[in-house]
Design a protein around this motif. Structure first.
Motif, short mmCIF file in Angstrom:
data_model
loop_
_atom_site.label_atom_id
_atom_site.label_comp_id
_atom_site.label_asym_id
_atom_site.label_seq_id
_atom_site.Cartn_x
_atom_site.Cartn_y
_atom_site.Cartn_z
N ASP A 82 -4.31 0.68 -4.92
CA ASP A 82 -5.75 1.12 -5.01
C ASP A 82 -5.90 2.26 -6.04
O ASP A 82 -6.75 2.62 -7.02
N SER A 125 0.13 -7.81 -1.10
CA SER A 125 -1.10 -8.34 -0.97
C SER A 125 -2.15 -7.93 -1.79
O SER A 125 -2.03 -6.94 -2.45
N GLY A 126 -3.25 -8.73 -1.73
CA GLY A 126 -4.43 -8.30 -2.50
C GLY A 126 -4.50 -9.37 -3.59
O GLY A 126 -3.91 -10.54 -3.67
N SER A 127 -5.63 -8.87 -4.56
CA SER A 127 -6.09 -10.18 -5.54
C SER A 127 -5.13 -9.96 -6.85
O SER A 127 -5.26 -11.07 -7.53
N THR A 128 -4.51 -9.01 -7.19
CA THR A 128 -3.64 -8.99 -8.22
C THR A 128 -2.45 -9.61 -8.16
O THR A 128 -1.72 -10.05 -8.85
N LYS A 174 -7.40 1.07 -11.81
CA LYS A 174 -6.36 1.56 -10.78
C LYS A 174 -5.71 3.04 -11.29
O LYS A 174 -5.04 3.70 -10.55
N ASP A 196 3.83 -5.45 -6.10
CA ASP A 196 2.59 -5.48 -5.11
C ASP A 196 1.44 -4.70 -5.78
O ASP A 196 1.67 -4.03 -6.98
N GLY A 197 0.18 -4.61 -5.45
CA GLY A 197 -0.87 -4.05 -5.98
C GLY A 197 -0.98 -2.63 -5.52
O GLY A 197 -0.16 -2.10 -4.79
N GLU A 245 3.33 -3.71 3.59
CA GLU A 245 3.52 -3.44 2.35
C GLU A 245 4.59 -2.11 1.93
O GLU A 245 5.35 -2.50 1.25
N LYS A 281 -2.49 2.97 -1.39
CA LYS A 281 -2.59 1.63 -0.98
C LYS A 281 -3.11 1.49 0.33
O LYS A 281 -3.43 2.46 0.97
N GLY A 282 -3.61 0.10 0.66
CA GLY A 282 -4.36 -0.07 2.06
C GLY A 282 -5.70 -0.66 1.98
O GLY A 282 -6.29 -0.71 2.85
N GLY A 283 -6.14 -0.64 0.66
CA GLY A 283 -7.35 -1.19 0.34
C GLY A 283 -7.79 -2.54 0.87
O GLY A 283 -8.80 -2.91 1.55
N GLY A 284 -6.66 -3.43 0.96
CA GLY A 284 -6.62 -4.63 1.78
C GLY A 284 -6.15 -4.66 3.17
O GLY A 284 -5.75 -5.67 3.74
O1 DER Z 1 -3.97 -3.25 0.33
C1 DER Z 1 -3.23 -3.01 -0.74
O2 DER Z 1 -2.58 -1.82 -0.87
C2 DER Z 1 -3.34 -3.79 -1.69
O3 DER Z 1 -2.20 -3.86 -2.56
C3 DER Z 1 -4.66 -3.90 -2.59
O4 DER Z 1 -5.23 -2.73 -2.39
C4 DER Z 1 -4.53 -3.98 -3.83
O5 DER Z 1 -5.72 -4.37 -4.52
P1 DER Z 1 -6.18 -5.37 -5.53
O6 DER Z 1 -6.84 -6.56 -4.84
O7 DER Z 1 -6.91 -4.77 -6.55
O8 DER Z 1 -4.70 -6.03 -6.24
#
Ligand code: DER
Length: 243
Positions: free
Chosen positions: A95, A31-34, A132, A92-93, A114, A105-108
């Motif tokens: 933080d 999940s996330g933007s990357t 990161k 996965d991305g 995940e 992780k968990g910023g999203g």
């Molecule tokens: O929530 C998460 O762990 C996501 O992978 C996210 O934190 C990744 O961040 P990004 O939007 O910079 O890819």
């Protein structure tokens, strides 16, 4: 946008170097933007006549609502982890990534699914932009605290235990802000607590265990001994690999 270029470079390189068209079948999508660019890249292979016969057989497993949309929007086959508990490779991305490939992780707010997917995968690859990569320990660059998924009815108990038993410096239940009155609710119908300790995290493995043992904690955003590689993209399109 230089940051998007950095994310795309890391994601494309990670897919190109790690996706095994002959031996991989079940692919975890984070999940996330990357990770958006991971799904985009796999979708490009689906449209390539040299690869489509393999990619059309892939089953992609999501890590939340947004992740599921990435799979569907790129024309990939969607599957659920209940049917495919053994995953060949997950992308996965993150933080923050420390020198030992330990992650925050968990910023999203998607950390539970995940971690379910990343720990069910034979190979777990992190894709990120240069911001990161921590020079050493966790919570060096990432100052928002460690995300924790908690059962809603227990959030006060968890907050108290973090402060009184684990000597946390501050504990915040993640709010919806201008997007939602009250706390955000995860894809699993739980709350997220962001917890700060004093400064950098020297022993993330131990801290994860201490937090995880608190009643009401579903999962922590400390991903320990899980990632096998991390790709960090730079705005000029170059990519650094940590493994
Ligand atoms: O929530 C998460 O762990 C996501 O992978 C996210 O934190 C990744 O961040 P990004 O939007 O910079 O890819």
């Amino acid at each position: 946008n230089p940051l998007e270029e950095a994310k795309r470079s890391a994601a494309y390189r990670a897919v190109d170097e790690n996706l095994d068209f002959f031996n991989h079948k079940v692919i975890g999508i984070g999940s996330g933007s990357t990770v958006v660019y991971v799904a985009e890249r796999i979708g490009q292979y689906l449209k390539d006549e040299n690869y489509s016969k393999y990619v059309s057989k892939f089953i992609c497993i999501s890590t939340g609502f947004q992740s599921k949309r990435l799979i569907l929007d790129n024309g990939l086959n969607f599957g659920v982890v209940e049917q495919y508990p053994d995953i060949d490779i997950a992308f996965d991305g993150a933080d923050e990534v420390d020198e030992n490939l330990q992650l925050i992780k968990g910023g999203g707010a998607c950390l539970f699914q995940e971690k379910l997917i990343s720990t069910s995968a034979k190979k777990f690859i992190v894709v990120a932009d240069h911001r990161k990569k921590s020079p050493k320990n966790l919570c060096t660059n990432w100052t928002n605290g460690i995300p924790i998924e908690v059962v809603p009815s227990a959030y006060v108990r968890v907050k108290n235990d973090l402060l009184n038993k684990l000597n946390a410096k501050n504990v915040n239940i993640r709010q919806g802000g201008s997007f939602k009155a009250g706390p955000i609710v995860t894809d699993n119908n739980n709350f997220i607590i962001d917890v700060n300790f004093n400064g950098i995290i020297n022993n993330p493995k131990q801290l994860h265990s201490e937090i995880k043992s608190l009643i009401g904690v579903v999962e922590t955003g400390l991903f320990i001994d899980n990632a096998m590689k991390a790709y960090f993209g730079n705005s000029d399109g170059t990519v650094e690999l940590q493994e």
